[in-house]
Design an enzyme around this catalytic site. Structure first.
Site, PDB file in Angstrom:
ATOM      1  CG  ASN A 196      -0.439  -0.106   2.502  1.00 32.78           C
ATOM      2  OD1 ASN A 196       0.710  -0.539   2.643  1.00 32.78           O
ATOM      3  ND2 ASN A 196      -1.169   0.282   3.516  1.00 32.78           N
ATOM      4  CD  GLU A 199       4.416   0.079  12.909  1.00 27.75           C
ATOM      5  OE1 GLU A 199       3.213   0.248  13.193  1.00 27.75           O
ATOM      6  OE2 GLU A 199       5.337   0.632  13.513  1.00 27.75           O
ATOM      7  CB  CYS A 255      -2.507   0.228   8.341  1.00 31.01           C
ATOM      8  SG  CYS A 255      -1.035   1.220   8.306  1.00 31.01           S
ATOM      9  CD  GLU A 299       8.142   0.738  11.117  1.00 30.29           C
ATOM     10  OE1 GLU A 299       7.289   1.151  10.334  1.00 30.29           O
ATOM     11  OE2 GLU A 299       8.855  -0.256  10.896  1.00 30.29           O
TER      12      GLU A 299
END
Ligand code: NAD
Length: 500
Positions: A170, A271, A305, A480
């Site tokens: 994505n 993640e 997400c 992150e």
């Protein structure tokens, strides 16, 4: 899904991939390699179904070779002074900016997102290399005060070693640089496996890493087909020379990788999926809430997400909010080939993604949800879906229980703040959450009570290089970006000096 009507692909005259950065081989130890059995897999343009290129289909053997190359390179990379690592990362960043148009075209070709969004992703992706080129020089340890007179104590920060990195389709570029920038800055070397739908961005980045002078074996890329992903993933998560695993993708795959990593107790960052609530309280500025909802939900056709997945709207303003959002959707959202001018909604990544959106909508409508907008495949062609708005959604419906990862905005009505928080926190994942309110006390309460890793208060877009990205519950482990991201690639070593 059985019984689904598949529209034909439509060809677009404007689509093309720039040849200069187009690579189809694996990048291992500084060289371009075909897979040992010459196997390849096709990369398709999701908008047209056109085959862009055939890419080397690596297996466990190539993956082991890449881990060995990374392990060898680690022996010298870990001792390269941080200023030199910083300069190399900065060169890589400069090259990304210099080639931003070509890199963006590659993203649009393999992922489908509109060129403007792809350019935005390149700026974001390059920003991680820039940020971590700066952070490389700010890895500080500590001198610790101890109660014994004859001792001194230090905490040193050292790179963990070889990092295996597995990324999704994505954000084909940004999900790589967010991890690799931090890893290389810390002194780690990496083997990365890009998503099978979008390996071309990873390989273009390898070409630029090469040009920037990143030493051989520091950044390795092993592309593979979906069929080979489990075998390659097993090597990446169990090889004795791998110290760290960093993954972005679905919660289901994350759990498989965590189990594999457990056997040799490797460090992990995950993640994973989200199910973001987007709460609109009675006191909200409705124009801002509707604009924030549009940006948050429909960026990347909802395949993000941190996309809002459930709109919880307070009773008093429910009708007004739905009206405003539906008017904005009609005005602002234009479905079509991402290369075409004015398009804001590209295709979904593949058939599976379209099927999931369709399944969620059918389930909701069959249980009494009201279709306000969209609700069917778009006539732009196969893989395109109309931006869809549903009202009268209940918490029992599939779209309220799991992540859609597509252009569907379901609106659930609630009465009280407690009820909204209870619905929001009922998910077993917790990545992002958003809410709109103009009541300062409510803002503090809700921001603190939402069980998520990131909160947008009166803001629908929250990602930035400088801020920590990550989730709680089954949305993952670790952070992150930001000053925290580099810690994922560092060990703290305590050194005790005695007998002084
Ligand atoms: P996925 O988790 O299956 O794939 C992500 C990456 O993992 C890809 O590189 C894939 O090849 C790899 N992979 C899959 N199985 C593997 C295995 N056994 N071993 C090693 N690697 C493996 O996700 P997807 O199929 O691309 O998307 C499905 C769903 O995942 C979406 O609907 C969405 O819910 C979620 N997703 C989340 C994100 C995110 O940013 N958190 C990104 C993409 C997808």
């Amino acid at each position: 899904m059985s019984g689904i009507l598949r529209l034909p692909y439509r060809m677009a005259s404007t689509s093309s991939v720039p040849a200069a950065l187009l690579r189809s081989a694996a990048y291992v130890g500084g060289s371009w390699l075909q897979s040992s059995d010459s196997a390849t897999f096709p990369v398709l343009d999701p908008a047209t179904g056109t085959e862009l290129v055939k890419v080397a289909d690596c297996g466990p053997r190539e993956c082991r070779e890449a881990v060995n190359a990374a392990a060898k390179a680690f022996q010298s990379w870990k001792d390269v002074p941080s200023k030199e690592r910083s300069i190399l990362l900065r060169k890589w960043y400069d090259l990304m900016i210099q080639h931003k148009d070509e890199l963006a075209r590659i993203i649009t070709a393999e992922n489908g997102k509109p060129t403007k969004e792809a350019l935005g992703e390149i700026a974001y992706a390059a920003g991680f290399l820039e940020w971590y080129s700066e952070e490389a020089r700010r890895i500080y340890g500590d001198v610790i005060s101890v109660p014994m007179k004859d001792r001194r104590a230090l905490a040193l920060k050292q790179p963990v070693g070889v990092a295996s990195i597995i990324t999704p389709w994505n954000f084909p570029s940004a999900m790589i640089t967010r991890k690799v920038g931090a890893a290389l800055a810390a002194g780690c070397t990496v083997v990365m496996k890009p998503a099978e739908d979008t390996p071309l961005s990873a390989l273009a980045l390898a070409e630029l890493a090469h040009q920037a002078g990143i030493p051989a074996g520091v950044y390795n890329v092993v592309p593979c087909s979906r069929e080979k992903a489990p075998a390659v993933g097993e090597v990446l998560c169990t090889h004795p020379s791998v110290a760290k695993i960093s993954f972005t993708g679905s919660t289901a795959t994350g759990k498989i990788l965590l189990r594999l990593a457990a056997d040799s107790v490797k460090r992990v960052s995950m993640e994973l999926g989200g199910h973001a609530p987007f709460i609109v309280f009675d006191s909200a500025d409705l124009d801002k809430a509707a604009a924030g909802a549009l940006a948050c939900k429909f960026r990347n056709s909802g395949q993000t997400c941190v996309s809002a997945n459930r709109f919880l709207v307070q009773k008093g303003i429910q009708d007004a909010f739905v009206k405003k959002l539906s008017a904005l959707m009609a005005k602002e959202l234009h479905v079509g080939n991402g290369f075409d001018e004015g398009v804001t909604q590209g295709p979904l990544i593949n058939d599976r993604a379209v099927d999931k959106v369709e399944r969620h909508i059918k389930d909701a409508v069959s249980q009494g949800a009201r279709l306000v907008a969209g609700g069917k495949p778009s006539d732009a062609g196969r893989n395109f879906y109309e931006p869809t708005l549903l009202s009268n959604v209940t918490t029992q419906m599939l779209c309220a229980k799991e992540e859609t990862f597509g252009p569907l905005a379901p609106v659930i009505e609630f009465d009280t703040e407690e009820e909204a928080i209870a619905i929001a926190n009922s998910a077993n994942v917790g990545l992002a959450g958003y809410f709109y309110s103009q009541d300062p006390a409510q803002i503090w309460r809700v921001a603190e009570r939402l069980e998520v890793g990131m909160v947008g208060v009166n803001e629908g877009l929250l990602s930035s290089v400088e801020c920590p990205f990550g989730g709680v519950k089954q949305s993952g482990i670790g952070r992150e970006g930001s000053k925290y991201g580099i810690d994922e690639y560092l060990e703290v070593k305590y050194v005790c000096f005695g007998g002084l």
